[in-house]
Design a protein around this motif. Structure first.
Motif, PDB file in Angstrom:
ATOM      1  N   ALA A 175       0.836  -1.205   0.000  1.00  0.00           N
ATOM      2  CA  ALA A 175       0.000   0.000   0.000  1.00  0.00           C
ATOM      3  C   ALA A 175       0.869   1.252   0.000  1.00  0.00           C
ATOM      4  O   ALA A 175       0.609   2.214  -0.735  1.00  0.00           O
ATOM      5  N   LEU A 176       1.925   1.244   0.820  1.00  0.00           N
ATOM      6  CA  LEU A 176       2.841   2.378   0.830  1.00  0.00           C
ATOM      7  C   LEU A 176       3.573   2.501  -0.501  1.00  0.00           C
ATOM      8  O   LEU A 176       3.805   3.602  -0.998  1.00  0.00           O
ATOM      9  N   LEU A 177       3.910   1.357  -1.096  1.00  0.00           N
ATOM     10  CA  LEU A 177       4.572   1.371  -2.404  1.00  0.00           C
ATOM     11  C   LEU A 177       3.664   2.022  -3.445  1.00  0.00           C
ATOM     12  O   LEU A 177       4.124   2.842  -4.254  1.00  0.00           O
ATOM     13  N   ALA A 178       2.381   1.678  -3.412  1.00  0.00           N
ATOM     14  CA  ALA A 178       1.440   2.278  -4.365  1.00  0.00           C
ATOM     15  C   ALA A 178       1.377   3.788  -4.185  1.00  0.00           C
ATOM     16  O   ALA A 178       1.284   4.540  -5.161  1.00  0.00           O
ATOM     17  N   GLN A 179       1.444   4.249  -2.945  1.00  0.00           N
ATOM     18  CA  GLN A 179       1.444   5.688  -2.698  1.00  0.00           C
ATOM     19  C   GLN A 179       2.728   6.341  -3.199  1.00  0.00           C
ATOM     20  O   GLN A 179       2.698   7.429  -3.776  1.00  0.00           O
ATOM     21  N   VAL A 180       3.849   5.673  -2.952  1.00  0.00           N
ATOM     22  CA  VAL A 180       5.138   6.246  -3.345  1.00  0.00           C
ATOM     23  C   VAL A 180       5.222   6.414  -4.859  1.00  0.00           C
ATOM     24  O   VAL A 180       5.723   7.427  -5.346  1.00  0.00           O
ATOM     25  N   ILE A 181       4.745   5.425  -5.630  1.00  0.00           N
ATOM     26  CA  ILE A 181       4.891   5.521  -7.085  1.00  0.00           C
ATOM     27  C   ILE A 181       3.800   6.378  -7.716  1.00  0.00           C
ATOM     28  O   ILE A 181       3.889   6.697  -8.907  1.00  0.00           O
ATOM     29  N   ASP A 182       2.790   6.758  -6.931  1.00  0.00           N
ATOM     30  CA  ASP A 182       1.734   7.621  -7.457  1.00  0.00           C
ATOM     31  C   ASP A 182       2.242   9.060  -7.479  1.00  0.00           C
ATOM     32  O   ASP A 182       2.494   9.646  -6.423  1.00  0.00           O
ATOM     33  N   PRO A 183       2.400   9.661  -8.650  1.00  0.00           N
ATOM     34  CA  PRO A 183       3.009  10.999  -8.716  1.00  0.00           C
ATOM     35  C   PRO A 183       2.191  12.100  -8.065  1.00  0.00           C
ATOM     36  O   PRO A 183       2.713  13.182  -7.824  1.00  0.00           O
ATOM     37  N   VAL A 184       0.912  11.843  -7.769  1.00  0.00           N
ATOM     38  CA  VAL A 184       0.096  12.909  -7.168  1.00  0.00           C
ATOM     39  C   VAL A 184      -0.029  12.776  -5.652  1.00  0.00           C
ATOM     40  O   VAL A 184      -0.586  13.653  -5.001  1.00  0.00           O
ATOM     41  N   THR A 185       0.472  11.678  -5.085  1.00  0.00           N
ATOM     42  CA  THR A 185       0.422  11.532  -3.633  1.00  0.00           C
ATOM     43  C   THR A 185       1.533  12.378  -3.016  1.00  0.00           C
ATOM     44  O   THR A 185       2.705  12.169  -3.320  1.00  0.00           O
ATOM     45  N   PRO A 186       1.190  13.332  -2.159  1.00  0.00           N
ATOM     46  CA  PRO A 186       2.223  14.200  -1.594  1.00  0.00           C
ATOM     47  C   PRO A 186       3.124  13.454  -0.613  1.00  0.00           C
ATOM     48  O   PRO A 186       2.707  12.467   0.018  1.00  0.00           O
TER      49      PRO A 186
END
Length: 203
Positions: A175-186
């Motif tokens: 889940a954290l990985l998905a956030q990290v690779i999402d360019p819009v997640t601050p």
């Protein structure tokens, strides 16, 4: 999440021939590798990875250790790291992660609630504001999250084998990985500075 694409992206960003800002650093900045002497100020321990290191890698190591590894995974899976510091294994100041994963067709949805202790969040905020952001500014780097992203990915994929740890901890890491690779997640959301619960979807 396309894992093949993630790995290709990491190889491109971490290619040995790619230029990156580097510095002579401790290399593994964790709670137990940084000390303080009243007489001489900061003291560093454990120089196995000391030397010329990628600066964003040094920052990512410290930030992810405070966010996830030191706050949860390292005491859980590598308690020997605290052999000489048993006080560091005292009950944490935050509850264990709450993680739910649901697989529907080809989509995996992970809902989690996990935040490091208030003390760790304080350290993350100070480190970000007083070390990372000023260093990036002095180097002319404006997209700090993008600068750190490949190294944050590697901290999530390369420290603990996600195939061998408990499923809930694997799900939390993904889940954290998905956030990290999402360019819009601050970056503040990735580092749990906004104190919000999170949902990640992996296709």
């Amino acid at each position: 999440m396309d894992f093949a694409a993630v790995l290709t992206w990491c190889r491109e960003h971490l290619d040995p021939g790619r230029l990156v800002w580097a510095a002579v650093t401790q290399g593994d900045p964790t709670d137990l590798n940084i000390g303080w002497s009243p007489a001489s100020g900061p003291v560093w321990f454990d120089y196995d990875t000391g030397g010329l290191n990628a600066l964003p890698g040094e920052f990512a190591c410290f930030l992810l250790y405070q966010r996830l590894h030191g706050a949860w995974l390292t005491p859980r899976y590598n308690p020997a790291a605290f052999r000489d510091h048993p006080g560091a294994l005292a009950p944490p100041g935050s509850p264990p992660p709450a993680v739910r994963a649901a697989l529907r067709s080809s989509s995996l949805t992970i809902n989690y609630r996990h935040a490091p202790s208030a003390a760790r969040r304080h350290v993350i905020r100070r480190y970000l504001d007083e070390v990372v952001l000023p260093a990036a500014s002095s180097l002319g780097i404006n997209a700090v999250a993008q600068w750190l992203r490949p190294y944050l990915v590697m901290r999530l994929l390369a420290v603990y084998d996600l195939a061998t740890i408990q499923p809930a901890d694997t799900a939390l890491s993904l889940a954290l990985l998905a956030q990290v690779i999402d360019p819009v997640t601050p970056l503040t959301s990735i580092l749990s500075l906004d104190k919000s619960a999170a949902t990640s979807s992996l296709g």
